[in-house]
Write a protein that holds these residues in place. Structure first.
Motif, short mmCIF file in Angstrom:
data_model
loop_
_atom_site.label_atom_id
_atom_site.label_comp_id
_atom_site.label_asym_id
_atom_site.label_seq_id
_atom_site.Cartn_x
_atom_site.Cartn_y
_atom_site.Cartn_z
N GLN A 106 8.29 -1.78 0.41
CA GLN A 106 8.64 -1.71 -1.06
C GLN A 106 7.39 -1.85 -1.53
OE1 GLN A 106 11.42 -0.82 -2.60
NE2 GLN A 106 12.63 -0.43 -0.39
N PRO A 107 6.97 -1.21 -2.62
CA PRO A 107 5.91 -1.29 -3.23
C PRO A 107 5.55 -2.64 -4.21
CG PRO A 107 7.15 0.35 -4.55
CD PRO A 107 7.88 -0.18 -3.34
N VAL A 108 4.38 -2.81 -4.49
CA VAL A 108 4.01 -3.86 -5.53
C VAL A 108 3.29 -2.98 -6.56
CG1 VAL A 108 2.48 -5.86 -5.87
CG2 VAL A 108 3.46 -5.28 -3.58
N SER A 109 3.67 -3.47 -8.04
CA SER A 109 3.27 -2.65 -9.08
C SER A 109 1.79 -3.37 -9.48
CB SER A 109 4.15 -3.19 -10.43
OG SER A 109 4.10 -4.50 -10.73
N MET A 110 1.06 -2.49 -10.01
CA MET A 110 -0.32 -2.70 -10.62
C MET A 110 0.03 -4.13 -11.53
SD MET A 110 -3.45 -1.35 -9.98
CE MET A 110 -3.65 0.10 -10.03
N GLU A 147 0.37 4.86 0.19
CA GLU A 147 1.58 4.87 -0.21
C GLU A 147 2.08 3.87 -1.40
OE1 GLU A 147 3.44 4.00 3.65
OE2 GLU A 147 2.89 5.47 4.60
N ASN A 148 1.58 2.88 -1.39
CA ASN A 148 1.66 2.12 -2.66
C ASN A 148 1.26 2.69 -3.95
OD1 ASN A 148 2.67 -1.11 -2.80
ND2 ASN A 148 1.21 -0.53 -4.54
N CYS A 149 0.02 3.32 -3.58
CA CYS A 149 -0.51 3.76 -5.01
C CYS A 149 0.40 5.07 -5.59
CB CYS A 149 -2.09 4.39 -4.70
SG CYS A 149 -3.27 2.69 -4.44
N TYR A 150 0.97 5.83 -4.58
CA TYR A 150 1.76 6.66 -5.00
C TYR A 150 2.95 6.52 -5.64
CZ TYR A 150 4.15 11.35 -4.75
OH TYR A 150 4.96 12.47 -5.24
N PHE A 151 3.50 5.23 -5.35
CA PHE A 151 4.63 4.57 -6.02
C PHE A 151 4.32 4.14 -7.35
CE2 PHE A 151 6.70 3.81 -1.61
CZ PHE A 151 7.72 4.49 -1.99
N ILE A 152 2.98 3.61 -7.42
CA ILE A 152 2.38 3.24 -8.87
C ILE A 152 2.34 4.43 -9.91
CG2 ILE A 152 0.47 2.32 -9.89
CD1 ILE A 152 0.11 0.36 -7.84
N ILE A 162 -3.14 9.82 -13.52
CA ILE A 162 -4.14 9.05 -12.85
C ILE A 162 -4.12 9.42 -11.23
CG2 ILE A 162 -5.61 6.96 -12.58
CD1 ILE A 162 -4.55 5.98 -14.98
N SER A 163 -5.45 9.98 -10.77
CA SER A 163 -5.55 10.15 -9.41
C SER A 163 -5.51 9.04 -8.49
CB SER A 163 -6.77 10.95 -9.18
OG SER A 163 -7.86 9.97 -9.06
N ILE A 164 -4.81 9.26 -7.25
CA ILE A 164 -4.58 8.41 -6.15
C ILE A 164 -5.98 7.53 -5.98
CG2 ILE A 164 -3.89 7.88 -3.78
CD1 ILE A 164 -1.50 8.60 -5.48
N PRO A 165 -7.15 8.26 -5.79
CA PRO A 165 -8.22 7.29 -5.41
C PRO A 165 -8.72 6.41 -6.84
CG PRO A 165 -8.63 9.60 -4.78
CD PRO A 165 -7.46 9.58 -5.59
N GLU A 166 -8.37 7.18 -8.07
CA GLU A 166 -8.55 5.85 -8.99
C GLU A 166 -7.69 4.79 -9.17
OE1 GLU A 166 -10.32 8.39 -12.95
OE2 GLU A 166 -8.60 9.48 -11.80
N ILE A 167 -6.41 5.35 -8.81
CA ILE A 167 -5.50 3.97 -8.77
C ILE A 167 -5.76 2.79 -7.68
CG2 ILE A 167 -2.88 3.36 -8.29
CD1 ILE A 167 -2.31 6.23 -9.52
N ALA A 168 -6.03 3.61 -6.37
CA ALA A 168 -6.49 2.81 -5.41
C ALA A 168 -7.72 1.81 -5.93
CB ALA A 168 -6.96 3.44 -4.25
N HIS A 169 -8.72 2.37 -6.42
CA HIS A 169 -10.15 1.55 -7.08
C HIS A 169 -9.44 0.56 -7.95
CE1 HIS A 169 -14.12 1.17 -7.84
NE2 HIS A 169 -14.37 1.82 -6.73
#
Ligand SMILES: *Cc1c(COP(=O)(O)O)cnc(C)c1O
Length: 457
Positions: free
Chosen positions: A190-194, A220-225, A235-242
């Motif tokens: 299960q994902p964790v929110s930002m 996978e977590n960033c995609y759920f976010i 927002i793109s996945i690399p930006e969310i990850a960053h």
């Protein structure tokens, strides 16, 4: 909306091996009801783990050929380092041969007796490495996360109120680290929110506790976010990850998960002093700082995989394939963790097998039944993996009794998944006949890997 298809075509295939039910009954008995002791050739669909089992891309295989095997200063290391610096924003990158080697090094440096490490949920190897250093590992998972049948968007979140109370009770100076596992592997993928990460970061900052990310499934977590959290849809996945990594002081990662590699891992850090201690230990245990127990070709494959995993077509297919299996099971009333996680389907063995008490390991009994029914291999995540004994030798059960069916990345097609659903539903229909198990042999730590069991008549 069209069917979400596998975003790849297949260039190289591997046969899978068929067995009869009679053969499987015999194989299971010889393996002492422990799926880790079954030969892979005796498994038809292997959902034991998504770790190191991904199919690499043609680009990754090409990377294997151009891997630079220089002992020191390999070109492949600098590619690896730059990729992880760009991904995490962390300047220091230390390669290790897999995730637990990163954990072993980190917790040897910062662990020790009388201290605590807190988390949403520690993965089994993380907990084992923390405890091996003498430190106590503490899981502070949000309440929603503990109820498999109730869906919520971010069931991997840490309980920030419980975290603050824990700090008051134990003293911030005794908490050496907070580590958030994304996605929460032991708690259903299960994902964790930002938002939760920000909240936890702010508590850590106030109390001068370093925040780390166990980043095995960051993409996978960033995609759920992106899909579930307000403000991230465009927002793109690399930006969310960053952004996610920007709140952390460091991270550990097993590249066997979201880097599509068959082996590998790393520690990334911001603190040079901590890095020096980690590197000193790395050289003793793993290897020189520019390869850390890996071949140059592995470093190359990981670098390429870390970029591929953030492609949205891939992540859409990935998350959808888990959801697809979960939906089929829900339609047949099979109790599963809801909503679907990022890398696995989690069957709720406690709800499915109420006639088997925790000390007869309902999760492991279900694992055995799935193997016999269809040659499908899963793993128990319950009292066998996480149970402890009290001073009288009585089992203290785990919070949940789950069976994890982890889906390897880019390996199985939709018809394989349809077959798995059929097997599970058949087992569910005959669940009354499933028997509990008794332990005959167990090791003092990580006992599920080597346990020997037998059926209780
Ligand atoms: C797999 C995993 C680890 C350990 O990594 P290995 O490469 O298996 O040693 C740590 N944390 C989480 C969340 C994992 O899924």
């Amino acid at each position: 909306m069209h069917t979400i298809i596998e975003p790849f075509k297949i260039k190289s295939v591997e046969p899978i091996h068929f067995t009869t039910r009679e053969q499987r009954i015999d194989i299971l008995q010889r393996a002492c009801y422990n799926p880790f002791l079954i030969h892979a050739d005796d498994v038809l669909i292997d959902l034991l783990t998504d770790s190191g089992t991904s199919a690499m891309s043609s680009a990754q295989w090409a990377g294997i050929m151009i891997g630079d095997e220089s002992y020191a200063g390999s070109n492949s290391f600098f590619h690896f380092e730059k990729t992880i610096q760009d991904l995490t924003g962390m300047p220091i990158v230390i390669p290790t041969h897999q995730g637990r080697a990163a954990e072993k090094i980190l917790f040897s440096v910062i662990g020790g007796k009388g201290k605590f490490v807190v988390s949403n949920t520690l993965f089994d190897t993380t907990r084992a490495n923390i405890e091996f250093s003498g430190t106590e590992g503490v899981d502070l998972l949000c309440k929603e996360g503990k109820i498999p049948s109730v869906p919520a968007s971010f069931k991997g979140n840490m309980d920030s109120v419980a975290f603050e109370n824990f700090i008051k009770e134990k003293g911030a100076e005794n908490i050496s680290l907070c580590i958030i596992t994304v996605t929460n592997n032991s708690g259903g993928g299960q994902p964790v929110s930002m938002r939760n990460i920000k909240e936890v970061k702010s508590i850590c900052e106030t109390n001068k506790i370093p925040l780390f990310i166990d980043a095995c499934r960051f993409a996978e977590n960033c995609y759920f976010i992106k899909k579930r959290e307000e403000g991230y849809a465009n927002i793109s996945i690399p930006e969310i990850a960053h952004e996610l990594f920007s709140y952390a002081d460091g991270c550990t990662m097993s590249a066997k998960k979201d880097a599509f590699a068959n082996i590998g891992g790393f520690i990334a850090l911001r603190n040079e002093e901590l890095a020096i201690q980690c590197r000193n230990l790395l050289i003793i245990t793993e290897g020189f700082t520019t390869y850390g127990g890996l071949a140059g070709r592995d470093l190359e494959a990981i670098s390429i995989g870390l970029k591929e995993v953030m492609e949205e077509n891939y992540l859409q297919y990935r998350i959808r394939s888990i959801e697809y299996l979960t939906e089929k099971l829900i339609a047949a009333n099979v109790p599963v963790m809801q909503p679907a996680g990022g890398h696995a389907v989690y069957l709720d063995a406690k709800a499915m097998l109420p006639h088997i008490p925790a000390d007869q390991y309902p999760g492991q009994a279900l694992v055995a039944a799935l193997y016999v029914e269809g040659g499908v291999r899963g793993v128990e995540i319950g009292s066998l993996m996480f149970g402890k004994y009290d001073e009288n030798g009585k089992l203290i059960p785990a919070v949940m009794e789950l069976v994890r069916l982890a889906i390897p990345r880019r390996v199985y097609t939709q018809s394989h998944i349809d077959y798995v659903a059929e097997v599970i539903i058949e087992v569910y229909k005959n669940r009354d006949k499933i028997k509990g198990l008794k332990i005959e042999y167990e090791a003092p730590a990580l006992r599920h890997f080597t346990v020997e069991m037998r059926e209780i008549e």
